[in-house]
Design an enzyme around this catalytic site. Structure first.
Site, PDB file in Angstrom:
ATOM      1  N   SER A 283       1.621  -3.044  -5.512  1.00  9.69           N
ATOM      2  CA  SER A 283       1.857  -1.729  -4.926  1.00  9.69           C
ATOM      3  C   SER A 283       2.261  -1.841  -3.470  1.00  9.69           C
ATOM      4  O   SER A 283       1.516  -2.356  -2.651  1.00  9.69           O
ATOM      5  CB  SER A 283       0.605  -0.869  -5.044  1.00  9.69           C
ATOM      6  OG  SER A 283       0.786   0.320  -4.327  1.00  9.69           O
ATOM      7  N   LYS A 284       3.466  -1.347  -3.152  1.00  6.95           N
ATOM      8  CA  LYS A 284       3.926  -1.361  -1.757  1.00  6.95           C
ATOM      9  C   LYS A 284       3.370  -0.155  -1.006  1.00  6.95           C
ATOM     10  O   LYS A 284       3.376  -0.132   0.208  1.00  6.95           O
ATOM     11  CB  LYS A 284       5.462  -1.307  -1.715  1.00  6.95           C
ATOM     12  CG  LYS A 284       6.138  -2.498  -2.354  1.00  6.95           C
ATOM     13  CD  LYS A 284       7.649  -2.306  -2.309  1.00  6.95           C
ATOM     14  CE  LYS A 284       8.355  -3.243  -3.273  1.00  6.95           C
ATOM     15  NZ  LYS A 284       9.774  -2.954  -3.373  1.00  6.95           N
ATOM     16  N   ARG A 285       2.922   0.851  -1.778  1.00  5.30           N
ATOM     17  CA  ARG A 285       2.548   2.108  -1.130  1.00  5.30           C
ATOM     18  C   ARG A 285       1.396   1.970  -0.155  1.00  5.30           C
ATOM     19  O   ARG A 285       1.411   2.520   0.919  1.00  5.30           O
ATOM     20  CB  ARG A 285       2.237   3.165  -2.189  1.00  5.30           C
ATOM     21  CG  ARG A 285       3.466   3.895  -2.683  1.00  5.30           C
ATOM     22  CD  ARG A 285       3.102   5.203  -3.329  1.00  5.30           C
ATOM     23  NE  ARG A 285       2.172   5.031  -4.426  1.00  5.30           N
ATOM     24  CZ  ARG A 285       2.530   4.664  -5.649  1.00  5.30           C
ATOM     25  NH1 ARG A 285       3.802   4.428  -5.899  1.00  5.30           N
ATOM     26  NH2 ARG A 285       1.647   4.537  -6.607  1.00  5.30           N
TER      27      ARG A 285
ATOM     28  N   GLY B  40       0.680  -0.483   1.505  1.00  7.74           N
ATOM     29  CA  GLY B  40       0.990  -1.421   2.604  1.00  7.74           C
ATOM     30  C   GLY B  40       0.192  -2.695   2.484  1.00  7.74           C
ATOM     31  O   GLY B  40       0.150  -3.513   3.390  1.00  7.74           O
TER      32      GLY B  40
END
Length: 481
Positions: free
Chosen positions: A244-246, A248
């Site tokens: 998950s990039k969300r 960070g």
């Protein structure tokens, strides 16, 4: 890479395998910035990616910042090259101008979705006559360039997935290769750049595997020899979900900020993947290069367990502490951390001296995962003198004064060179000189007097770290308060 954001672990893994492969074959590792989708470009992302590759210890040999013989290394600076290439395909009849409006394309998409089909362009403008094309151009209509997909693609041998082919013409409409704003799409830009930059091998994410047949049709239309392709399987969470990039959580800046060493990240992302004869923790970049074999990369997704990262970091941090040169850098970082965390608690300047900080590092080597562990509350006694009263000590033993005197005497005799092993023996014999205090109580009392805590490193290690003068000062202070 595209510059739609900052470098994350998946991007680092792709860069690392390209770097290792290049170094294994005495080749050149090239960073080319793909910024043809101008709407998605994030300002500063290109510089950020190169900064992070430098931080990770895998700097490109050629890049926008470093330059090289085949620049520019930013696609938005190579637009003339793509325009000339699309003109060649137009002249050869391998590409055509498409005048379909965005509204028409949207209707096609809606229609396909309504009948539960995959949206694709219907190749309408492919059949325009030269006269019809001239008419539309004279009317000043907007156009893009599309590439004619031909049936009967040839199979290619992927370095990871083996023999492969995708009959793209059966499932896709003719793709846009040059947009109305003069910018190319990835398909045209990467083919043109790989040719003119003399690229021999491309290692990229498996999501591009199905597009490779399309790219090979473009090479054929130009009459160029393609490079060899290797597609790397996905890097996923340990449960098989997408990283998950969300949150960070997977961006390199976050790991650098949290104090993780780049070597630990390179180690964990190769350890969970493939390309090596065996799995082992603690590999250095040099070992990764010498042990890498592209034929050993499997097609299974790599499952990354970030909960293991502190353990990887512990191994590499211990190696940094052992290395004289790297240790000096850690000493300075720890001094700054101590000032930052404990600055307002009147840190005695002596605890910031190089010899003291170095002693702390050497004695705690292998026990800490991150440098900042040493400024946590567990280790506050290293930097701030504890407030311990005589009453607190007396609850542990009634022989507080006797034990204090014995320790002060021991410190005076041992002032030369203290070692943990010798001190452990001395503390055993010291306890035997007390009348009724057990060894465990002597240790508990000394730990409290020296650190104000009930847990932590061994008392002997605490005494060695603090040094004779500080130990005596803390014992005196506790006895007289």
């Amino acid at each position: 890479p595209v510059v739609t954001g900052f470098l994350h672990l998946g991007g680092l893994r792709t860069a690392l395998y390209n770097y290792i492969f290049a170094k294994t074959h005495q080749g050149t590792f090239i960073l080319r910035v793909e910024d043809t989708d101008q709407n998605r470009v994030v300002p500063g992302a290109a510089e950020g990616i190169e900064d992070m590759l430098d931080w990770a210890g895998i700097p490109p040999d050629e890049s926008p910042r470093r330059g090289g013989s085949f620049g520019p290394y930013q696609q938005s600076h190579r637009l003339d090259l793509y325009r000339r290439a699309s003109d060649v395909l137009l002249e050869r009849g391998a590409a055509y101008r498409c005048f379909c409006t965005p509204q028409r394309l949207q209707l096609l998409k809606k229609e396909a979705l309504r009948s539960q089909q995959t949206p694709r362009y219907d190749n309408r403008c492919r059949h325009l006559t030269p006269t019809e094309v001239s008419e539309k151009l004279s009317q000043g209509l907007d156009w893009v360039v599309r590439f004619r997909l031909e049936k009967g693609v040839e199979p290619f041998r992927d370095l990871v997935y083996g023999w492969n082919k995708h009959e793209v013409a059966d499932v896709e409409g003719d793709p846009v290769i040059l947009k109305g704003d003069g910018f190319p799409t990835y398909h045209l830009a990467n083919v043109v750049d790989d040719h003119y930059m003399g690229i021999s091998h491309v290692l990229r994410g498996t999501e591009w595997l199905t597009s490779t047949s399309k790219h090979l049709l473009l090479y054929k239309a130009f009459g160029w020899d393609p490079p060899q392709f290797g597609h790397l399987p996905l890097l996923l969470n340990k449960d098989g979900g997408k990283l998950s990039k969300r949150q960070g959580d997977i961006f390199l800046e976050r790991f650098a900020r949290d104090g993780y060493l780049p070597e630990a990240l390179l180690d964990i992302i190769t350890n969970c993947g493939s390309g090596f004869a065996e799995k082992q923790m603690g590999r250095t970049l040099e070992e990764l290069i010498s042990q890498f074999e592209i034929g050993r990369i499997t097609t299974h997704s790599a499952l990354l367990d970030l909960e293991k990262l502190p353990e990887f970091n512990r191994i590499h941090l211990a190696r940094h502490i052992e290395n004289e040169g790297l240790r000096q850098k850690l000493i300075r970082q720890l001094q700054l951390l101590v000032e930052h965390v404990y600055g307002d608690q009147q840190v005695d300047q002596e605890v910031l001296e190089k010899e003291y900080v170095e002693r702390v590092l050497l004695l705690r080597k292998g026990h800490i995962s991150l440098l900042r562990n040493l400024v946590s509350s567990d280790y506050s006694y290293l930097w701030v003198r504890p407030s311990v009263s005589r009453e607190q000590l007396q609850t542990i033993s009634g022989e507080v004064d006797e034990i204090g005197k014995l320790v002060l005497g021991l410190m005076t005799r041992q002032a030369a060179v203290l070692t943990v092993e010798e001190l452990n023996k001395d503390l055993r014999s010291l306890q035997k000189q007390t009348k009724e205090t057990k060894y465990s109580s002597v240790m508990k009392l000394l730990r409290l007097a020296l650190s104000g805590q009930q847990h932590g490193p061994s008392v002997a290690e605490m005494m060695v770290t603090l040094g004779p003068k500080e130990v005596c000062g803390r014992i005196h202070k506790a006895l007289s308060s």
